[in-house]
Design a protein around this motif. Structure first.
Motif, PDB file in Angstrom:
ATOM      1  N   GLY A 160      23.732 -11.331  -9.114  1.00 28.36           N
ATOM      2  CA  GLY A 160      24.152 -10.196  -9.924  1.00 28.36           C
ATOM      3  C   GLY A 160      23.717  -8.841  -9.394  1.00 28.36           C
ATOM      4  N   ASP A 161      23.356  -8.774  -8.129  1.00 29.70           N
ATOM      5  CA  ASP A 161      22.868  -7.523  -7.526  1.00 29.70           C
ATOM      6  C   ASP A 161      24.032  -6.817  -6.835  1.00 29.70           C
ATOM      7  N   TYR A 162      24.913  -6.228  -7.635  1.00 30.08           N
ATOM      8  CA  TYR A 162      26.134  -5.607  -7.106  1.00 30.08           C
ATOM      9  C   TYR A 162      25.848  -4.195  -6.603  1.00 30.08           C
ATOM     10  N   ARG A 163      26.380  -3.868  -5.445  1.00 27.10           N
ATOM     11  CA  ARG A 163      26.071  -2.581  -4.818  1.00 27.10           C
ATOM     12  C   ARG A 163      27.246  -1.592  -4.812  1.00 27.10           C
ATOM     13  N   ASN A 164      28.485  -2.095  -4.895  1.00 26.07           N
ATOM     14  CA  ASN A 164      29.655  -1.237  -4.685  1.00 26.07           C
ATOM     15  C   ASN A 164      30.337  -0.855  -5.997  1.00 26.07           C
ATOM     16  N   PRO A 165      30.849   0.385  -6.068  1.00 22.22           N
ATOM     17  CA  PRO A 165      31.518   0.831  -7.305  1.00 22.22           C
ATOM     18  C   PRO A 165      32.671  -0.074  -7.728  1.00 22.22           C
ATOM     19  N   HIS A 166      33.453  -0.566  -6.758  1.00 19.71           N
ATOM     20  CA  HIS A 166      34.589  -1.408  -7.152  1.00 19.71           C
ATOM     21  C   HIS A 166      34.112  -2.725  -7.751  1.00 19.71           C
ATOM     22  N   THR A 167      32.956  -3.213  -7.286  1.00 11.58           N
ATOM     23  CA  THR A 167      32.410  -4.445  -7.849  1.00 11.58           C
ATOM     24  C   THR A 167      31.922  -4.213  -9.272  1.00 11.58           C
ATOM     25  N   HIS A 168      31.245  -3.093  -9.501  1.00 13.40           N
ATOM     26  CA  HIS A 168      30.763  -2.771 -10.847  1.00 13.40           C
ATOM     27  C   HIS A 168      31.930  -2.664 -11.825  1.00 13.40           C
ATOM     28  N   ARG A 169      32.995  -2.012 -11.393  1.00 10.46           N
ATOM     29  CA  ARG A 169      34.166  -1.855 -12.264  1.00 10.46           C
ATOM     30  C   ARG A 169      34.783  -3.213 -12.586  1.00 10.46           C
ATOM     31  N   TRP A 170      34.912  -4.051 -11.579  1.00  5.95           N
ATOM     32  CA  TRP A 170      35.469  -5.377 -11.767  1.00  5.95           C
ATOM     33  C   TRP A 170      34.558  -6.228 -12.663  1.00  5.95           C
ATOM     34  N   ALA A 171      33.257  -6.158 -12.450  1.00  5.08           N
ATOM     35  CA  ALA A 171      32.303  -6.921 -13.249  1.00  5.08           C
ATOM     36  C   ALA A 171      32.354  -6.503 -14.723  1.00  5.08           C
ATOM     37  N   GLU A 172      32.434  -5.223 -14.979  1.00  2.00           N
ATOM     38  CA  GLU A 172      32.510  -4.742 -16.362  1.00  2.00           C
ATOM     39  C   GLU A 172      33.773  -5.242 -17.052  1.00  2.00           C
ATOM     40  N   THR A 173      34.868  -5.266 -16.304  1.00  2.00           N
ATOM     41  CA  THR A 173      36.125  -5.748 -16.885  1.00  2.00           C
ATOM     42  C   THR A 173      36.027  -7.218 -17.245  1.00  2.00           C
ATOM     43  N   ILE A 174      35.616  -8.055 -16.299  1.00  2.00           N
ATOM     44  CA  ILE A 174      35.561  -9.494 -16.538  1.00  2.00           C
ATOM     45  C   ILE A 174      34.525  -9.840 -17.603  1.00  2.00           C
ATOM     46  N   ALA A 175      33.392  -9.153 -17.611  1.00  2.00           N
ATOM     47  CA  ALA A 175      32.349  -9.415 -18.607  1.00  2.00           C
ATOM     48  C   ALA A 175      32.842  -9.142 -20.023  1.00  2.00           C
ATOM     49  N   SER A 176      33.819  -8.270 -20.179  1.00  2.00           N
ATOM     50  CA  SER A 176      34.288  -7.880 -21.512  1.00  2.00           C
ATOM     51  C   SER A 176      35.204  -8.917 -22.157  1.00  2.00           C
ATOM     52  N   PHE A 177      35.603  -9.953 -21.417  1.00  2.00           N
ATOM     53  CA  PHE A 177      36.520 -10.953 -21.944  1.00  2.00           C
ATOM     54  C   PHE A 177      35.813 -12.273 -22.248  1.00  2.00           C
ATOM     55  N   ASP A 178      36.417 -13.004 -23.191  1.00  2.00           N
ATOM     56  CA  ASP A 178      35.888 -14.301 -23.596  1.00  2.00           C
ATOM     57  C   ASP A 178      36.615 -15.465 -22.941  1.00  2.00           C
ATOM     58  N   GLY A 179      37.780 -15.205 -22.380  1.00  2.00           N
ATOM     59  CA  GLY A 179      38.571 -16.248 -21.745  1.00  2.00           C
ATOM     60  C   GLY A 179      39.663 -15.633 -20.893  1.00  2.00           C
ATOM     61  N   PHE A 180      40.368 -16.505 -20.184  1.00  5.28           N
ATOM     62  CA  PHE A 180      41.337 -16.029 -19.197  1.00  5.28           C
ATOM     63  C   PHE A 180      42.578 -16.915 -19.159  1.00  5.28           C
ATOM     64  N   VAL A 181      43.702 -16.287 -18.898  1.00  5.65           N
ATOM     65  CA  VAL A 181      44.914 -16.999 -18.503  1.00  5.65           C
ATOM     66  C   VAL A 181      45.247 -16.484 -17.105  1.00  5.65           C
ATOM     67  N   PHE A 182      45.085 -17.333 -16.112  1.00  3.89           N
ATOM     68  CA  PHE A 182      45.377 -16.940 -14.737  1.00  3.89           C
ATOM     69  C   PHE A 182      46.850 -17.198 -14.449  1.00  3.89           C
ATOM     70  N   VAL A 183      47.542 -16.157 -14.009  1.00  4.48           N
ATOM     71  CA  VAL A 183      48.946 -16.277 -13.609  1.00  4.48           C
ATOM     72  C   VAL A 183      48.974 -16.237 -12.092  1.00  4.48           C
ATOM     73  N   THR A 184      49.409 -17.327 -11.482  1.00  2.00           N
ATOM     74  CA  THR A 184      49.284 -17.433 -10.024  1.00  2.00           C
ATOM     75  C   THR A 184      50.521 -18.018  -9.362  1.00  2.00           C
ATOM     76  N   PRO A 185      50.876 -17.485  -8.202  1.00  3.13           N
ATOM     77  CA  PRO A 185      51.851 -18.164  -7.351  1.00  3.13           C
ATOM     78  C   PRO A 185      51.114 -19.192  -6.492  1.00  3.13           C
ATOM     79  N   GLU A 186      51.866 -19.904  -5.697  1.00  7.94           N
ATOM     80  CA  GLU A 186      51.275 -20.827  -4.727  1.00  7.94           C
ATOM     81  C   GLU A 186      51.594 -20.314  -3.327  1.00  7.94           C
ATOM     82  N   TYR A 187      50.542 -20.046  -2.546  1.00  7.49           N
ATOM     83  CA  TYR A 187      50.700 -19.609  -1.160  1.00  7.49           C
ATOM     84  C   TYR A 187      50.136 -20.706  -0.250  1.00  7.49           C
ATOM     85  N   ASN A 188      50.969 -21.292   0.545  1.00  8.79           N
ATOM     86  CA  ASN A 188      50.496 -22.277   1.527  1.00  8.79           C
ATOM     87  C   ASN A 188      49.609 -23.349   0.895  1.00  8.79           C
TER      88      ASN A 188
END
Length: 204
Positions: free
Chosen positions: A63-91
């Motif tokens: 949890g020792d994040y150094r970069n601003p983009h990581t902090h922003r991403w971490a704050e977003t994901i931490a704010s949710f209780d669950g996920f629905v991943f929408v994904t294509p298939e690549y190779n």
């Protein structure tokens, strides 16, 4: 209230994945848990986060994040209780951008639930098989129901370089609602674990 992220798992221009994520959000908006004020769904688009190829010097486990983009991403994901991943298939697997985004974090994923909506020539099922393994390692409960959209039967495509129009078969929306039911229920059931072990504030 349970908050569920609909994660758009591709960053490619003119992504079919974005079309599918909008459909998931539309169906989710009619879900009984939303009408009752018990759950909320929000689209989280990887393309809006500008994540580089993983560039954190310390493994995410600490949890020792150094970069601003990581902090922003971490704050977003931490704010949710669950996920629905929408994904294509690549190779025969999930997109590199999605795997990369997942690998940036650890604790922010823990003790939550996830469902999968996939699309592709084979319905994206092989991408989901890999994502299930990854989520299990991150202490995320995978729900059984899955939506697999075939490029041949669930889309109208006249130009393969364009996303086309999503035309899901009659069984797809009921299956999606089953998936949403399971994600909401499991996210709620796991909440005591998240309360007992809150995500530590990233350092750095």
């Amino acid at each position: 209230m349970i908050r569920i992220a609909i994660v758009t798992g591709s960053t490619r221009p003119r992504r079919r994945t974005a079309v599918v994520a909008r459909w998931v959000a539309e169906v989710a908006g009619r879900h009984p848990a939303v009408a009752a004020g018990e759950a909320a769904f929000e689209v989280v688009d990887l393309a809006e986060y500008g994540l580089s190829v993983l560039d954190e010097p310390v493994p995410a486990l600490f949890g020792d994040y150094r970069n601003p983009h990581t902090h922003r991403w971490a704050e977003t994901i931490a704010s949710f209780d669950g996920f629905v991943f929408v994904t294509p298939e690549y190779n025969h697997s999930a997109p590199a951008a999605l795997k990369n985004a997942i690998d940036f974090l650890f604790a922010e994923w823990n003790d939550k639930a996830a469902g999968f909506v996939s699309h592709g020539v084979h319905g994206g099922t092989r991408a989901v098989e890999h994502l299930r393994l990854i989520m299990t390692e991150l202490r995320v409960a995978n729900v059984r129901s899955q939506v697999a959209l075939s490029v041949f039967t669930d889309f109208e495509i006249t130009d393969p370089t364009e996303p086309g129009v999503l035309t899901p078969g009659p069984h797809q929306e009921p299956t999606l609602n089953e998936l949403l039911d399971e994600v909401v229920t499991w996210s709620r059931v796991l909440k005591p674990l998240r309360t007992a072990a809150p995500v530590p504030a990233p350092t750095g």
